[in-house]
Design a protein around this motif. Structure first.
Motif, PDB file in Angstrom:
ATOM      1  N   LYS A 222       0.810  -1.217   0.000  1.00  0.00           N
ATOM      2  CA  LYS A 222       0.000   0.000   0.000  1.00  0.00           C
ATOM      3  C   LYS A 222       0.848   1.275   0.000  1.00  0.00           C
ATOM      4  O   LYS A 222       0.356   2.365  -0.320  1.00  0.00           O
ATOM      5  CB  LYS A 222      -0.931   0.002   1.205  1.00  0.00           C
ATOM      6  N   ASN A 223       2.128   1.143   0.369  1.00  0.00           N
ATOM      7  CA  ASN A 223       3.027   2.296   0.363  1.00  0.00           C
ATOM      8  C   ASN A 223       3.780   2.436  -0.955  1.00  0.00           C
ATOM      9  O   ASN A 223       4.632   3.318  -1.101  1.00  0.00           O
ATOM     10  CB  ASN A 223       4.022   2.187   1.516  1.00  0.00           C
ATOM     11  N   GLY A 224       3.469   1.537  -1.902  1.00  0.00           N
ATOM     12  CA  GLY A 224       4.105   1.602  -3.212  1.00  0.00           C
ATOM     13  C   GLY A 224       5.427   0.891  -3.307  1.00  0.00           C
ATOM     14  O   GLY A 224       6.099   0.943  -4.346  1.00  0.00           O
TER      15      GLY A 224
END
Length: 240
Positions: A222-224
């Motif tokens: 989700k943080n890439g």
């Protein structure tokens, strides 16, 4: 003994020895096609023939400090292409150079060749890579088998050819998946005690490659942050 007699004797003995070799290493695929092999030291030459005298070399395999042999072989039509599946094995307890794992007894190499009606054969590298190579792995300390190679028998490989997993891969439908339970990400398509990360139930990933029922994946959190490596297919919805 003059040179001519020596030469004739050499030709006779060479023919006799090679005839004996081929006569003892013939596997019949069907009425008109046979696989023949010739073992010389640590090298195995493999031929396809008309089950008589016309031989055409398919490939050769060379294994240091061991004798490779055909473990099993069969033919199968895939998308109207005649394929010969050759599974080569050698009996050697092979130790990984990094001492991460140990193979027990046989190490297998699955190779697929497309052959035409004139017995001209060319390796289908994509298909060979799908099945890959490997063997059962043993924990020497506990003396337990901790991983089994999925294609150690003809029955298992033939079952895979009829599986939805193989059909989806063949038709280009394997592009993503979901993790069913915690699974480790490895740097190789095999069991290893060292990991580059792990995924948990519900994580979604993209598939880059398949080999020996291992998936080469890319996962983005989700943080890439992106992680890539190999995970066991059995821990995903792709193989279940």
């Amino acid at each position: 003994m003059n040179y001519s007699l020596k030469y004739l004797l050499f030709i006779f003995l060479f023919t006799l020895v090679n005839s004996s070799l081929y006569a003892n290493n013939i596997i019949k695929l069907n009425t008109y096609k046979c696989i023949e092999s010739n073992e010389i030291f640590n090298k195995l030459d493999v031929y396809i023939s008309d089950c008589n005298k016309k031989l055409k070399k398919i490939d050769f395999y060379e294994i240091p400090n061991s004798i490779p042999k055909i473990d099993y072989v069969f033919s199968n039509n895939i998308k109207d292409k005649y394929n010969v599946f050759l599974v080569i094995s050698y009996n050697e307890n092979y130790r990984d150079p990094l001492n991460r794992f140990n193979y027990l007894d046989k190490y297998y190499m699955v190779r697929a060749y497309e052959c035409d009606k004139n017995n001209n054969c060319k390796e289908n590298e994509k298909l060979s890579n799908f099945f890959g190579s490997g063997g059962d792995i043993v924990d020497l300390e506990n003396k337990k088998i901790i991983y089994k190679f999925p294609y150690s028998s003809q029955h298992k490989l033939k079952n895979e050819l009829n599986s939805n997993f193989f059909k989806d891969w063949r038709n280009g439908k394997l592009d993503s998946g979901i993790v069913l339970r915690k699974t480790f990400i490895n740097d190789v398509n095999n069991f290893t005690p060292e990991h580059v990360g792990y995924l948990i139930k519900g994580d979604k990933f993209k598939i880059k490659e398949v080999s020996s029922r291992w998936l080469n994946i890319v996962y983005t959190n989700k943080n890439g942050r992106t992680t890539s490596g190999w995970i066991a297919c059995e821990d995903t919805n792709v193989c279940n």
